[in-house]
Write an enzyme that holds these catalytic residues in place. Structure first.
Site, PDB file in Angstrom:
ATOM      1  N   LEU A   6      -7.864   0.132  -4.130  1.00  0.00           N
ATOM      2  CA  LEU A   6      -9.066  -0.651  -3.824  1.00  0.00           C
ATOM      3  C   LEU A   6      -9.966  -0.551  -5.444  1.00  0.00           C
ATOM      4  CD1 LEU A   6     -10.887  -1.964  -1.696  1.00  0.00           C
ATOM      5  CD2 LEU A   6     -12.336   0.112  -1.594  1.00  0.00           C
TER       6      LEU A   6
ATOM      7  N   TYR B  68     -14.059  -4.558   5.937  1.00  0.00           N
ATOM      8  CA  TYR B  68     -15.224  -3.600   6.047  1.00  0.00           C
ATOM      9  C   TYR B  68     -16.022  -3.455   4.712  1.00  0.00           C
ATOM     10  CZ  TYR B  68     -13.027   0.700   4.657  1.00  0.00           C
ATOM     11  OH  TYR B  68     -12.623   1.933   4.201  1.00  0.00           O
TER      12      TYR B  68
ATOM     13  N   LYS C 167     -10.251  -4.979   1.478  1.00  0.00           N
ATOM     14  CA  LYS C 167     -10.908  -3.784   2.029  1.00  0.00           C
ATOM     15  C   LYS C 167     -10.979  -4.009   3.648  1.00  0.00           C
ATOM     16  CE  LYS C 167     -14.645  -0.462   1.657  1.00  0.00           C
ATOM     17  NZ  LYS C 167     -14.090   0.826   1.361  1.00  0.00           N
TER      18      LYS C 167
ATOM     19  N   ARG D  61      -4.198 -13.960  21.995  1.00  0.00           N
ATOM     20  CA  ARG D  61      -3.484 -13.084  21.004  1.00  0.00           C
ATOM     21  C   ARG D  61      -2.260 -13.995  20.569  1.00  0.00           C
ATOM     22  NH1 ARG D  61       0.592  -9.851  19.902  1.00  0.00           N
ATOM     23  NH2 ARG D  61       0.204  -7.713  18.992  1.00  0.00           N
TER      24      ARG D  61
ATOM     25  N   ARG E 202     -17.593  -7.839  -3.409  1.00  0.00           N
ATOM     26  CA  ARG E 202     -16.489  -7.497  -2.775  1.00  0.00           C
ATOM     27  C   ARG E 202     -16.160  -7.829  -1.447  1.00  0.00           C
ATOM     28  NH1 ARG E 202     -14.890  -1.281  -3.272  1.00  0.00           N
ATOM     29  NH2 ARG E 202     -16.152  -1.154  -1.370  1.00  0.00           N
TER      30      ARG E 202
HETATM   31  N1  PDD Z   1     -13.983   3.894   1.026  1.00  0.00           N
HETATM   32  N2  PDD Z   1     -10.222   3.531  -2.475  1.00  0.00           N
HETATM   33  C1  PDD Z   1     -10.415   3.417  -1.176  1.00  0.00           C
HETATM   34  C2  PDD Z   1      -8.856   3.388  -0.412  1.00  0.00           C
HETATM   35  C3  PDD Z   1     -11.407   3.490  -0.330  1.00  0.00           C
HETATM   36  O1  PDD Z   1     -11.342   3.363   1.107  1.00  0.00           O
HETATM   37  C4  PDD Z   1     -12.866   3.562  -0.956  1.00  0.00           C
HETATM   38  C5  PDD Z   1     -14.028   3.443  -0.148  1.00  0.00           C
HETATM   39  C6  PDD Z   1     -12.691   3.761  -2.269  1.00  0.00           C
HETATM   40  C7  PDD Z   1     -14.020   3.553  -3.304  1.00  0.00           C
HETATM   41  O2  PDD Z   1     -14.704   2.466  -3.182  1.00  0.00           O
HETATM   42  P1  PDD Z   1     -16.231   2.553  -3.423  1.00  0.00           P
HETATM   43  O3  PDD Z   1     -16.424   3.033  -4.499  1.00  0.00           O
HETATM   44  O4  PDD Z   1     -16.747   0.910  -3.285  1.00  0.00           O
HETATM   45  O5  PDD Z   1     -16.958   2.941  -2.113  1.00  0.00           O
HETATM   46  C8  PDD Z   1     -11.586   3.582  -3.005  1.00  0.00           C
HETATM   47  C9  PDD Z   1     -15.235   3.939   2.133  1.00  0.00           C
HETATM   48  C10 PDD Z   1     -16.205   4.807   1.210  1.00  0.00           C
HETATM   49  C11 PDD Z   1     -14.628   4.498   3.416  1.00  0.00           C
HETATM   50  O6  PDD Z   1     -13.890   3.990   3.713  1.00  0.00           O
HETATM   51  O7  PDD Z   1     -15.433   5.233   3.733  1.00  0.00           O
END
Ligand code: PDD
Length: 284
Positions: free
Chosen positions: A204, A33, A148, A100, A52
Site C-alpha cells: 500500500l 477504505y 486499499k 449477486r 489515494r
Molecule cells: N492501514 N500498509 C497497509 C497494508 C495498511 O493497511 C496501511 C494503513 C498502511 C499505511 O498507510 P497510511 O500511512 O496511509 O495509513 C500500509 C490503516 C491504518 C488500517 O487499516 O487501519
C-alpha cells in the site's frame, strides 16, 4: 453516548446505521477504505487520503459518491458530533447493493459509510516509548495491495498470529523479502540510511510513508527504497513502521532478535516527533 455514523447522506445513531445484505462490500469485499487520524479535532493529511481514495476507486471503476469538499464536510461533522479530540475517521465506499453476480452491476449506487473512533491522547502512546515487537509471516495476500480494499482477512489472520506469539504485529514476507506490516509500512535503518521497500503493486502506498520520507529528506537523512530481508532487518540499527493509526512506531524486536539495543532508536523517535508536530501544524 452512542456514536453518530454517516450512511449514504444520513447521520444516524450507530444502532441504526445499516447497509443492505446485498451490498457488494458484504458479498465480495468489493469496496475500498481510508483511515484518517484526528489530532486536536483536526484531520491529518486529509488531502493525501482523499487522493489515494480516488486512486483506489479508479482502479475498481467505482464512482465516488461525493467530492472532496463534501467528504471534508462529513469528516468534520462526525468529529464535532462525536466530540473526537484525538482519534480516527474510517471511511468505506463499496460498489453498493446489487443482485449477486461476479460481473460488476451496471447501475449500482455506491455505498458510503463513515465512522469515528475516539483515542484520547494517542499521539502520546506509551507504546511509542517502548516500541513494538514483530514476527514475520508469509505474505499470502492478493497481488493488488496498492488498492486499499476492505478485504482485510489475511492481515487480520497475520495480526492474530502475532498476538498468539506474544508480539505486537507481523511483517509480511514474500520471496524472502519483507513487503510491509499487517496495516503499516515497514522500515529499517542501517548506518544512518533509512531502508524501505519501493512503491509497486506489492504494498500500500502509505500516506504517512510519503509524508515521513519527505520530512526525512528535509532533515538531511538518507533514504534507500528497496526490499530487505528479515535477516537484514534483525541486523539493522533500528526499525519502525508508519501508518495513519500509529504515526511512526519504533520496532525493537523481530522474530525474537533485539534490534540495536532493544529500545526505540533515534531516527524513529525523531521522525515520530517531526511527523506528529507537522501533522498537528498542517491538520485541517
Ligand atoms: N492501514 N500498509 C497497509 C497494508 C495498511 O493497511 C496501511 C494503513 C498502511 C499505511 O498507510 P497510511 O500511512 O496511509 O495509513 C500500509 C490503516 C491504518 C488500517 O487499516 O487501519
Amino acid at each position: 453516548m452512542s456514536r453518530i455514523v454517516y450512511v449514504n447522506g444520513d447521520y444516524l445513531p450507530e444502532g441504526d446505521a445499516k447497509v443492505s445484505v446485498f451490498d457488494r462490500g458484504f458479498l465480495f469485499a468489493d469496496g475500498v477504505y481510508e483511515v484518517t487520524s484526528v489530532l486536536n479535532r483536526k484531520l491529518v493529511d486529509f488531502d493525501g487520503h482523499t487522493a489515494r481514495l480516488q486512486r483506489s476507486l479508479d482502479a475498481l471503476d467505482i464512482k465516488a459518491p461525493v467530492n472532496r469538499d463534501e467528504l471534508l464536510q462529513i469528516h468534520r461533522q462526525l468529529v464535532t458530533r462525536n466530540q473526537i479530540e484525538d482519534g480516527l475517521v474510517y471511511l468505506q465506499i463499496t460498489r453498493g447493493p446489487a443482485d449477486r453476480d461476479f460481473v460488476y452491476p451496471k447501475d449500482a449506487t455506491p455505498s458510503l459509510v463513515i465512522f469515528t473512533q475516539s483515542k484520547p491522547g494517542f499521539a502520546d502512546s506509551p507504546q511509542a516509548r517502548t516500541g513494538w515487537t514483530i514476527i514475520t509471516v508469509e505474505d499470502l495476500r492478493w497481488g493488488r495491495r496498492d488498492i486499499k480494499t476492505t478485504q482485510l482477512l489475511y492481515p487480520s489472520m497475520a495480526k492474530m498470529m502475532a498476538k498468539a506469539a506474544g508480539a505486537d504485529d507481523a511483517w509480511l514476507v514474500e520471496q524472502g523479502k519483507i513487503t510491509e506490516g499487517t496495516s503499516n509500512n515497514a522500515y529499517i535503518v542501517k548506518n544512518g540510511v533509512i531502508i524501505t521497500r519501493e512503491l509497486s503493486n506489492d504494498i500500500l502506498h502509505g500516506i504517512t510513508r510519503a509524508a515521513v520520507l519527505r520530512m526525512a529528506v528535509s532533515a538531511q537523512m538518507r533514504i534507500d527504497e528497496r526490499p530487505f530481508t528479515p535477516a537484514e532487518a534483525q541486523a539493522a540499527d533500528e526499525a519502525f513502521i508508519t501508518s495513519a493509526s500509529n504515526f511512526v512506531m519504533p520496532v525493537v524486536e523481530i522474530d525474537g532478535e533485539k534490534i540495536g539495543d532493544g529500545t526505540p532508536g533515534p531516527v524513529a523517535r525523531r521522525l515520530r516527533e517531526i511527523y506528529i508536530d507537522e501533522g498537528r501544524r498542517t491538520a485541517i
